[in-house]
Design a protein around this motif. Sequence first.
Motif, PDB file in Angstrom:
ATOM      1  N   THR A  65       5.173   6.938  -2.191  1.00 35.62           N
ATOM      2  CA  THR A  65       6.239   6.496  -2.925  1.00 35.62           C
ATOM      3  C   THR A  65       7.568   6.174  -2.504  1.00 35.62           C
ATOM      4  OG1 THR A  65       5.353   8.376  -4.484  1.00 35.62           O
ATOM      5  CG2 THR A  65       7.594   7.409  -4.843  1.00 35.62           C
ATOM      6  N   SER A  66       8.033   6.649  -1.603  1.00 43.21           N
ATOM      7  CA  SER A  66       9.349   6.354  -0.803  1.00 43.21           C
ATOM      8  C   SER A  66       9.191   5.730   0.663  1.00 43.21           C
ATOM      9  CB  SER A  66      10.042   7.719  -0.634  1.00 43.21           C
ATOM     10  OG  SER A  66       9.306   8.359   0.556  1.00 43.21           O
ATOM     11  N   ARG A  67       7.822   5.298   1.047  1.00 41.96           N
ATOM     12  CA  ARG A  67       7.692   4.693   2.138  1.00 41.96           C
ATOM     13  C   ARG A  67       8.360   5.251   3.140  1.00 41.96           C
ATOM     14  NH1 ARG A  67       4.203   1.013   2.865  1.00 41.96           N
ATOM     15  NH2 ARG A  67       5.096   0.030   4.585  1.00 41.96           N
ATOM     16  N   SER A  68       8.753   6.744   3.354  1.00 45.52           N
ATOM     17  CA  SER A  68       9.258   7.188   4.493  1.00 45.52           C
ATOM     18  C   SER A  68       8.767   8.749   4.501  1.00 45.52           C
ATOM     19  CB  SER A  68      10.886   7.344   4.252  1.00 45.52           C
ATOM     20  OG  SER A  68      11.248   8.014   3.125  1.00 45.52           O
ATOM     21  N   VAL A  69       9.070   9.351   5.480  1.00 49.95           N
ATOM     22  CA  VAL A  69       8.460  10.813   5.726  1.00 49.95           C
ATOM     23  C   VAL A  69       9.846  11.811   5.438  1.00 49.95           C
ATOM     24  CG1 VAL A  69       7.834  12.507   7.299  1.00 49.95           C
ATOM     25  CG2 VAL A  69       7.013  10.256   7.400  1.00 49.95           C
ATOM     26  N   ASP A  70       9.456  12.416   4.211  1.00 47.72           N
ATOM     27  CA  ASP A  70      10.598  13.398   3.715  1.00 47.72           C
ATOM     28  C   ASP A  70      10.437  14.673   4.976  1.00 47.72           C
ATOM     29  OD1 ASP A  70      10.952  16.307   2.247  1.00 47.72           O
ATOM     30  OD2 ASP A  70      12.244  14.580   1.476  1.00 47.72           O
ATOM     31  N   LEU A  71      11.679  15.396   5.516  1.00 49.88           N
ATOM     32  CA  LEU A  71      11.527  16.239   6.318  1.00 49.88           C
ATOM     33  C   LEU A  71      11.314  17.603   5.828  1.00 49.88           C
ATOM     34  CD1 LEU A  71      14.664  15.489   8.647  1.00 49.88           C
ATOM     35  CD2 LEU A  71      12.246  15.393   9.140  1.00 49.88           C
ATOM     36  N   ILE A  72      11.474  17.881   4.520  1.00 50.54           N
ATOM     37  CA  ILE A  72      11.128  19.110   4.080  1.00 50.54           C
ATOM     38  C   ILE A  72       9.622  19.234   3.779  1.00 50.54           C
ATOM     39  CG2 ILE A  72      11.687  20.393   2.033  1.00 50.54           C
ATOM     40  CD1 ILE A  72      14.407  19.384   1.600  1.00 50.54           C
ATOM     41  N   LEU A  73       9.162  17.999   3.271  1.00 49.66           N
ATOM     42  CA  LEU A  73       7.602  18.043   2.908  1.00 49.66           C
ATOM     43  C   LEU A  73       7.203  18.097   4.347  1.00 49.66           C
ATOM     44  CD1 LEU A  73       7.474  15.619   0.051  1.00 49.66           C
ATOM     45  CD2 LEU A  73       7.177  17.933   0.030  1.00 49.66           C
ATOM     46  N   TYR A  74       7.534  17.522   5.352  1.00 46.21           N
ATOM     47  CA  TYR A  74       6.884  17.431   6.673  1.00 46.21           C
ATOM     48  C   TYR A  74       7.143  18.930   7.172  1.00 46.21           C
ATOM     49  CZ  TYR A  74       5.776  16.473  11.587  1.00 46.21           C
ATOM     50  OH  TYR A  74       5.371  16.198  12.681  1.00 46.21           O
ATOM     51  N   GLU A  75       7.888  19.825   6.948  1.00 46.01           N
ATOM     52  CA  GLU A  75       7.909  21.240   7.461  1.00 46.01           C
ATOM     53  C   GLU A  75       6.890  21.944   6.903  1.00 46.01           C
ATOM     54  OE1 GLU A  75      11.648  22.722   7.366  1.00 46.01           O
ATOM     55  OE2 GLU A  75      12.703  21.302   8.777  1.00 46.01           O
ATOM     56  N   GLU A  76       6.799  21.771   5.578  1.00 46.84           N
ATOM     57  CA  GLU A  76       5.686  22.429   4.750  1.00 46.84           C
ATOM     58  C   GLU A  76       4.180  22.011   5.290  1.00 46.84           C
ATOM     59  OE1 GLU A  76       5.808  21.742   0.558  1.00 46.84           O
ATOM     60  OE2 GLU A  76       8.095  22.210   0.355  1.00 46.84           O
ATOM     61  N   LEU A  77       4.187  20.511   5.608  1.00 49.01           N
ATOM     62  CA  LEU A  77       2.793  20.240   6.071  1.00 49.01           C
ATOM     63  C   LEU A  77       2.505  20.866   7.497  1.00 49.01           C
ATOM     64  CD1 LEU A  77       0.509  18.163   6.096  1.00 49.01           C
ATOM     65  CD2 LEU A  77       2.271  16.553   7.500  1.00 49.01           C
ATOM     66  N   GLN A  78       3.693  21.147   8.468  1.00 51.25           N
ATOM     67  CA  GLN A  78       3.389  21.756   9.631  1.00 51.25           C
ATOM     68  C   GLN A  78       2.986  23.349   9.241  1.00 51.25           C
ATOM     69  OE1 GLN A  78       4.130  20.549  12.815  1.00 51.25           O
ATOM     70  NE2 GLN A  78       3.851  18.699  11.740  1.00 51.25           N
ATOM     71  N   GLU A  79       3.471  23.895   8.377  1.00 48.94           N
ATOM     72  CA  GLU A  79       3.155  25.387   8.135  1.00 48.94           C
ATOM     73  C   GLU A  79       1.339  25.332   7.566  1.00 48.94           C
ATOM     74  OE1 GLU A  79       5.672  26.790   5.276  1.00 48.94           O
ATOM     75  OE2 GLU A  79       7.491  26.726   6.981  1.00 48.94           O
ATOM     76  N   SER A  80       1.182  24.496   6.873  1.00 50.47           N
ATOM     77  CA  SER A  80      -0.218  24.132   6.268  1.00 50.47           C
ATOM     78  C   SER A  80      -1.337  24.000   7.525  1.00 50.47           C
ATOM     79  CB  SER A  80      -0.412  23.281   5.223  1.00 50.47           C
ATOM     80  OG  SER A  80       0.368  23.851   3.910  1.00 50.47           O
ATOM     81  N   LEU A  81      -0.887  23.162   8.467  1.00 52.14           N
ATOM     82  CA  LEU A  81      -1.703  22.555   9.384  1.00 52.14           C
ATOM     83  C   LEU A  81      -1.811  23.786  10.520  1.00 52.14           C
ATOM     84  CD1 LEU A  81      -0.488  19.069  10.216  1.00 52.14           C
ATOM     85  CD2 LEU A  81      -2.329  19.936   8.711  1.00 52.14           C
ATOM     86  N   ALA A  82      -0.954  24.584  10.331  1.00 52.52           N
ATOM     87  CA  ALA A  82      -1.279  25.965  11.128  1.00 52.52           C
ATOM     88  C   ALA A  82      -2.511  26.871  10.594  1.00 52.52           C
ATOM     89  CB  ALA A  82       0.075  26.585  11.539  1.00 52.52           C
ATOM     90  N   LEU A  83      -2.155  26.797   9.226  1.00 50.53           N
ATOM     91  CA  LEU A  83      -3.384  27.715   8.543  1.00 50.53           C
ATOM     92  C   LEU A  83      -4.664  26.996   8.725  1.00 50.53           C
ATOM     93  CD1 LEU A  83      -1.260  28.650   5.215  1.00 50.53           C
ATOM     94  CD2 LEU A  83      -2.187  30.234   7.266  1.00 50.53           C
ATOM     95  N   ALA A  84      -4.679  25.592   8.719  1.00 47.02           N
ATOM     96  CA  ALA A  84      -5.977  24.791   8.526  1.00 47.02           C
ATOM     97  C   ALA A  84      -6.856  25.277   9.636  1.00 47.02           C
ATOM     98  CB  ALA A  84      -5.552  23.594   8.480  1.00 47.02           C
ATOM     99  N   ASP A  85      -6.460  25.704  10.732  1.00 44.29           N
ATOM    100  CA  ASP A  85      -7.261  25.719  11.873  1.00 44.29           C
ATOM    101  C   ASP A  85      -8.122  26.788  11.705  1.00 44.29           C
ATOM    102  OD1 ASP A  85      -6.293  23.645  13.475  1.00 44.29           O
ATOM    103  OD2 ASP A  85      -4.688  25.029  14.361  1.00 44.29           O
ATOM    104  N   PHE A  86      -7.931  27.892  10.714  1.00 44.13           N
ATOM    105  CA  PHE A  86      -8.586  28.935  10.497  1.00 44.13           C
ATOM    106  C   PHE A  86      -9.489  28.718   9.447  1.00 44.13           C
ATOM    107  CE2 PHE A  86      -4.464  30.510  12.328  1.00 44.13           C
ATOM    108  CZ  PHE A  86      -4.923  31.166  13.276  1.00 44.13           C
TER     109      PHE A  86
END
Length: 153
Positions: A65-86
Motif C-alpha cells: 500500500t505505502s511502498r515503504s517499510v513501516d518501522l512498527i510493523l517491521y518490529e512486529e515482524l522481527q518478533e514473529s520471525l523469532a517465533l517462526a523458527d520453533f
Amino acid sequence: MESLSTFKQIIDILSALLSPVIAISVAYIAYQQWKLNTNKEKRESNSQKLHIYMVLKRFLRAVDTSRSVDLILYEELQESLALADFYFNYAVTDWLFDVDCEASVWLDLSEISLILENESPEYTKNRREMEEVMNKLQNYHCQLFDVFKSSML
C-alpha cells in the motif's frame, strides 16, 4: 452359615472382576487425557502459526500500500520471525529470512537516501535499488499463501 459362605464367594468374585474394570477405566481415562493434550498442543501450534502468518500478511500489505517499510510493523515482524523458527520447517524459515533481509535492505537504503543529495548519481542509483527491493517485497506478498499453505495443515 452356608449362605454366608456363598455370599463371601460372590463378593470375592466381584472384587476379582472389579480390579480389571478399574484398571481398564484408568487406562481409558489416561488415553483420553493424552489425546486431549495432543489436540490442545496442535491447536496452540496452529494458533501461533496463524499469528505469524497474520503479522507477515499485515506487514506485506502495508508495504504494497505505502511502498515503504513501516518501522512498527517491521518490529512486529522481527518478533514473529523469532517465533517462526520453533513452528516452521526450513523452507518457510528460509523464505521468511529472505523477506526480513529485503526489508532490512530497504530500510538501510532509505536511510542512505536521506544523506545523499537529491540530484547526485549515487542518489539515483540508491533509489533504483530501493525500487528493486520494493518489487521483491511485493513479490513475496504474492508468494505468501503458497509458502504457508503446506505448513498450516
